[in-house]
Design a protein around this motif. Structure first.
Motif: not given
Length: 331
Positions: A73-74, A79-80, A84-87, A215-217
């Motif tokens: 689940n890396a 992604n999480d 949370i932090h975005e950019n 990360s897709s996010t």
């Protein structure tokens, strides 16, 4: 290699940031002006204390069941992290062009404006088939195959299989940035703290930058950034360790590959294979630029018991992992 890189590095009288190899501490009172000096060595006592701390925080290992979860689940943990932090977590790496001058503009490339204009014309909005010419760039962006990690359109079975198994052959002469004269790929781009400084600083019209992340996010944050220019950059989701995933460029097509604080997030046993696959994308004479966490970094010494996965490999509280290297040594 070091764990953190502050923006307050010592500067030459000209105001330029000093490159490693020229950072010498002469005044002990200035020791904290920078976090790495070329002429400062640990005492035997300091080295012994660091070794002892690492032995202590490595005695209790994470159980195998949890280790399997962190591996499987890396992508979810990263992604999480970005949700949370975005950019707002990492700063743009303006030290890039000091440490890696290969990323800076090349003085003999200033006469390629016509090529850049042609690149822009070829990338018109829409989703077009390969026979329509350079529109394949947009096809890969908006109608991605599974090899890019986020399928948005169902393809005919034959075309889907061809793209999945023979993607590089299809794109041998026509792929995102195929008209560029200098191509850079950043693996583990995060939210663009390396990519955007390169695009903003290097205005070489022959430059094209590829960037990917697990990360897709993170990739979505890159694509929606106002500085993202599809005529000069292509962002995509990619698992560095997935041997079945292909990159959207053919072999021998890249000038530079960048991995900054990326390999440290990979299981040590998978690092070499990942690098071997990447090296096949480089042109003859191309280079791979790496920067990552060093052994006995303060980040390593701060870990508590129960966070060690294997020797010099740890899991943070948010489920992301980190390895600490020795320079010029094996993992």
């Amino acid at each position: 290699m070091a764990g953190t890189y502050g923006e307050g590095a010592p500067r030459e009288p000209s105001g330029k940031r000093q490159q490693f190899g020229s950072r010498f501490l002469s005044d002990p009172a200035r020791v904290f002006r920078h976090n790495a000096w070329d002429n400062v060595e640990w005492s035997e006592e300091q080295a012994a204390a660091a070794e002892k701390k690492v032995r202590e925080n490595s005695t209790q290992r994470v159980c195998q069941e949890k280790q399997a979860d962190y591996e499987i689940n890396a992508h979810r943990y990263w992604n999480d992290f970005y949700k949370i932090h975005e950019n707002g977590f990492f700063k743009d790496r303006h030290w890039l062009f000091t440490e890696f001058p290969e990323l800076a503009p090349s003085p003999n490339q200033s006469d390629l404006t016509d090529l850049h204009t042609e690149n822009k014309k070829s990338e018109v909005p829409g989703c077009r088939r390969s026979e329509d010419g350079p529109g394949l760039i947009i096809e890969q962006h908006k109608c991605s195959s599974n090899s890019l990690g986020h399928k948005t359109q169902t393809l005919p079975v034959e075309e889907s299989v061809t793209q999945k198994l023979g993607h590089l052959e299809i794109c041998a002469n026509e792929f995102p940035g195929s008209l560029a004269t200098y191509r850079i790929l950043e693996v583990g781009c995060g939210v663009g703290n390396t990519v955007f400084p390169i695009l903003q600083t290097n205005n070489d019209p022959g430059l094209f930058v590829y960037c990917c992340d697990f990360s897709s996010t993170a990739v979505e944050l890159v694509r929606t950034n106002s500085a993202y220019d599809p005529s000069r950059c292509f962002a995509f989701v990619h698992d560095l360790c997935d041997e079945d995933q292909s990159y959207p460029v053919p072999r021998d097509s890249l000038d530079v590959i960048i991995l900054i604080f990326v390999l440290s997030a990979v299981v040590p046993d998978k690092m070499q294979k990942a690098l071997n696959r990447l090296s096949q994308l480089l042109k003859p004479g191309g280079m791979m630029l790496l920067r990552d966490y060093g052994r006995y970094d303060m980040a390593q010494l701060r870990f508590k018991k129960g966070q060690c996965l294997s020797e010099n490999f740890y899991v943070r509280g948010d489920g992301t992992r980190v390895y600490f290297f020795t320079q010029g040594g094996n993992t």
